[in-house]
Design a protein around this motif. Structure first.
Motif, mmCIF file in Angstrom:
data_model
loop_
_atom_site.group_PDB
_atom_site.id
_atom_site.type_symbol
_atom_site.label_atom_id
_atom_site.label_comp_id
_atom_site.label_asym_id
_atom_site.label_seq_id
_atom_site.Cartn_x
_atom_site.Cartn_y
_atom_site.Cartn_z
ATOM 1 N N THR A 164 -4.340 14.361 -0.506
ATOM 2 C CA THR A 164 -5.109 15.606 -0.452
ATOM 3 C C THR A 164 -6.523 15.460 -1.011
ATOM 4 O O THR A 164 -7.494 15.769 -0.304
ATOM 5 N N PRO A 165 -6.719 14.953 -2.255
ATOM 6 C CA PRO A 165 -8.112 14.818 -2.730
ATOM 7 C C PRO A 165 -8.896 13.745 -1.982
ATOM 8 O O PRO A 165 -10.108 13.875 -1.814
ATOM 9 N N THR A 166 -8.212 12.684 -1.513
ATOM 10 C CA THR A 166 -8.942 11.648 -0.783
ATOM 11 C C THR A 166 -9.414 12.181 0.563
ATOM 12 O O THR A 166 -10.542 11.920 0.968
ATOM 13 N N GLY B 166 0.331 -1.204 -3.259
ATOM 14 C CA GLY B 166 1.781 -1.272 -3.291
ATOM 15 C C GLY B 166 2.301 -2.100 -4.455
ATOM 16 O O GLY B 166 3.503 -2.245 -4.629
ATOM 17 N N TYR B 167 1.406 -2.635 -5.277
ATOM 18 C CA TYR B 167 1.814 -3.477 -6.396
ATOM 19 C C TYR B 167 1.580 -2.825 -7.746
ATOM 20 O O TYR B 167 1.792 -3.448 -8.771
ATOM 21 N N SER B 168 1.121 -1.595 -7.783
ATOM 22 C CA SER B 168 0.793 -0.956 -9.050
ATOM 23 C C SER B 168 1.965 -0.107 -9.531
ATOM 24 O O SER B 168 3.105 -0.306 -9.132
ATOM 25 N N THR B 169 1.651 0.886 -10.357
ATOM 26 C CA THR B 169 2.691 1.728 -10.949
ATOM 27 C C THR B 169 3.287 2.717 -9.968
ATOM 28 O O THR B 169 4.309 3.321 -10.250
ATOM 29 N N GLY B 170 2.655 2.914 -8.842
ATOM 30 C CA GLY B 170 3.162 3.834 -7.834
ATOM 31 C C GLY B 170 2.396 3.664 -6.547
ATOM 32 O O GLY B 170 1.333 3.053 -6.530
ATOM 33 N N GLY B 171 2.943 4.202 -5.487
ATOM 34 C CA GLY B 171 2.294 4.100 -4.189
ATOM 35 C C GLY B 171 1.742 5.441 -3.762
ATOM 36 O O GLY B 171 1.515 6.332 -4.575
ATOM 37 N N ALA B 172 1.537 5.581 -2.479
ATOM 38 C CA ALA B 172 0.937 6.793 -1.922
ATOM 39 C C ALA B 172 1.863 7.989 -2.080
ATOM 40 O O ALA B 172 3.068 7.888 -1.905
ATOM 41 N N THR B 173 1.262 9.107 -2.416
ATOM 42 C CA THR B 173 1.974 10.383 -2.426
ATOM 43 C C THR B 173 1.136 11.379 -1.638
ATOM 44 O O THR B 173 -0.062 11.166 -1.418
ATOM 45 N N VAL B 174 1.757 12.465 -1.238
ATOM 46 C CA VAL B 174 1.007 13.512 -0.551
ATOM 47 C C VAL B 174 -0.091 14.031 -1.482
ATOM 48 O O VAL B 174 -1.201 14.304 -1.049
ATOM 49 N N HIS B 175 0.205 14.105 -2.776
ATOM 50 C CA HIS B 175 -0.801 14.559 -3.742
ATOM 51 C C HIS B 175 -2.027 13.632 -3.756
ATOM 52 O O HIS B 175 -3.146 14.106 -3.952
ATOM 53 N N ALA C 188 8.432 11.375 3.570
ATOM 54 C CA ALA C 188 7.047 10.994 3.299
ATOM 55 C C ALA C 188 6.277 10.617 4.552
ATOM 56 O O ALA C 188 5.152 11.061 4.731
ATOM 57 N N PRO C 189 6.849 9.804 5.466
ATOM 58 C CA PRO C 189 6.086 9.480 6.668
ATOM 59 C C PRO C 189 5.762 10.695 7.519
ATOM 60 O O PRO C 189 4.823 10.689 8.295
ATOM 61 N N LEU C 190 6.534 11.759 7.366
ATOM 62 C CA LEU C 190 6.240 12.982 8.095
ATOM 63 C C LEU C 190 5.223 13.838 7.349
ATOM 64 O O LEU C 190 4.376 14.472 7.945
ATOM 65 N N ALA C 191 5.296 13.853 6.016
ATOM 66 C CA ALA C 191 4.420 14.704 5.213
ATOM 67 C C ALA C 191 3.024 14.125 5.059
ATOM 68 O O ALA C 191 2.047 14.861 5.052
ATOM 69 N N VAL C 192 2.908 12.807 4.930
ATOM 70 C CA VAL C 192 1.602 12.183 4.680
ATOM 71 C C VAL C 192 0.615 12.434 5.821
ATOM 72 O O VAL C 192 -0.511 12.827 5.562
ATOM 73 N N PRO C 193 1.001 12.256 7.097
ATOM 74 C CA PRO C 193 0.032 12.576 8.158
ATOM 75 C C PRO C 193 -0.361 14.053 8.168
ATOM 76 O O PRO C 193 -1.505 14.389 8.456
ATOM 77 N N ASN C 194 0.573 14.933 7.808
ATOM 78 C CA ASN C 194 0.231 16.353 7.742
ATOM 79 C C ASN C 194 -0.803 16.634 6.663
ATOM 80 O O ASN C 194 -1.545 17.593 6.744
ATOM 81 N N ALA C 195 -0.854 15.792 5.635
ATOM 82 C CA ALA C 195 -1.844 15.952 4.566
ATOM 83 C C ALA C 195 -3.190 15.341 4.953
ATOM 84 O O ALA C 195 -4.168 15.508 4.249
#
Length: 195
Positions: A120-122, A108-117, A143-150
Motif C-alpha cells: 500500500t505505501p509503496t 526473501g532473506y530478511s525478517t519477513g517478506g511482502a505483505t499487503v501492508h 496473499a497472491p490474490l490480495a497483493v495484486p488488489n493492493a
C-alpha cells in the motif's frame, strides 16, 4: 543461453543481502551480470544509508547502477520488512527518481517478506512511474490474490504457493510467519557442469 530460446528473461541480483556494498562494487556486479547474459538487474537499496538519512548517497548509488545497465530494467529491492512506512515511501521515491523500472518489496532473506501492508505505501509513493513487485514470504493462497488488489505485480519465485486453482473459496489472506531457522538452514543447490 538455453533460457533465451524460450524467451525467459534472466535476472541477476546486486548488493545482496542488505545493499551494504560500495557503489563501485554494485556497478561492477551489474556490469558483470550483463556480460554473463542477464536481462535485468535487481539491486538491493543500501538500507544503512537510507536509515541514516543519507538520501543523496542512496539516490546517486541507484542512479549509477541504472546508468550502468542502460536499457535493461532495474528492480530496486527495498527490503520493506526492515523499514518504517515513511522509509518505504522514501525508498520508493529515490528508486523512481534514479530511473528504476520496478520497486521490489523483499529479497526473501530478511525478517519477513511482502505483505499487503507493504504494498500500500509503496504503490502510493510510486504511483504509475514504476511497477511494484511483491516478493518474498508469500506462502498462503490468499496473499497472491490480495497483493495484486493492493497494486503490486503478481508474486512468483522459488517459494510460490501451490496453484491458485487449489485454493479453497473461503481462504482469507493471512501472512504466514516464517518457519524458525528457514533462512539459516538453506542448503545451496550444487551447480551442475554445463554440457
Amino acid at each position: 543461453r538455453l533460457l533465451a530460446v524460450d524467451g525467459v528473461d534472466v535476472g541477476a541480483t546486486v548488493g545482496v543481502p542488505v545493499g551494504a556494498a560500495r557503489t563501485e562494487v554494485k556497478v561492477l556486479e551489474a556490469r558483470l551480470a550483463l556480460a554473463d547474459g542477464a536481462d535485468q538487474i535487481d539491486v538491493v537499496i543500501d538500507i544503512g544509508l537510507l536509515k541514516d538519512g543519507d538520501l543523496s548517497a542512496v539516490e546517486q548509488e541507484l542512479a549509477a547502477v541504472v546508468g550502468e545497465v542502460g536499457s535493461h530494467p532495474v528492480k530496486v529491492i527495498i527490503e520493506a520488512a526492515l523499514l518504517t512506512d515513511d522509509e518505504k515511501r522514501t525508498a520508493c521515491r529515490l528508486a523512481v527518481e534514479a530511473g528504476a523500472a520496478y520497486v521490489k518489496t523483499s529479497t526473501g532473506y530478511s525478517t519477513g517478506g511482502a505483505t499487503v501492508h507493504d504494498v500500500t505505501p509503496t504503490r502510493a509513493a510510486v504511483g504509475g512511474r514504476a511497477t511494484i513487485n511483491a516478493a518474498g514470504g508469500i506462502r498462503c493462497h490468499g496473499a497472491p490474490l490480495a497483493v495484486p488488489n493492493a497494486g503490486a505485480h503478481p508474486p512468483g519465485g522459488r517459494r510460490r504457493p501451490p496453484t491458485l486453482a487449489t485454493a479453497p473459496p473461503t481462504t482469507k489472506h493471512r501472512q504466514q510467519p516464517p518457519t524458525p531457522g528457514h533462512v539459516r538452514n538453506r542448503t545451496p543447490t550444487p551447480r551442475q557442469p554445463t554440457p
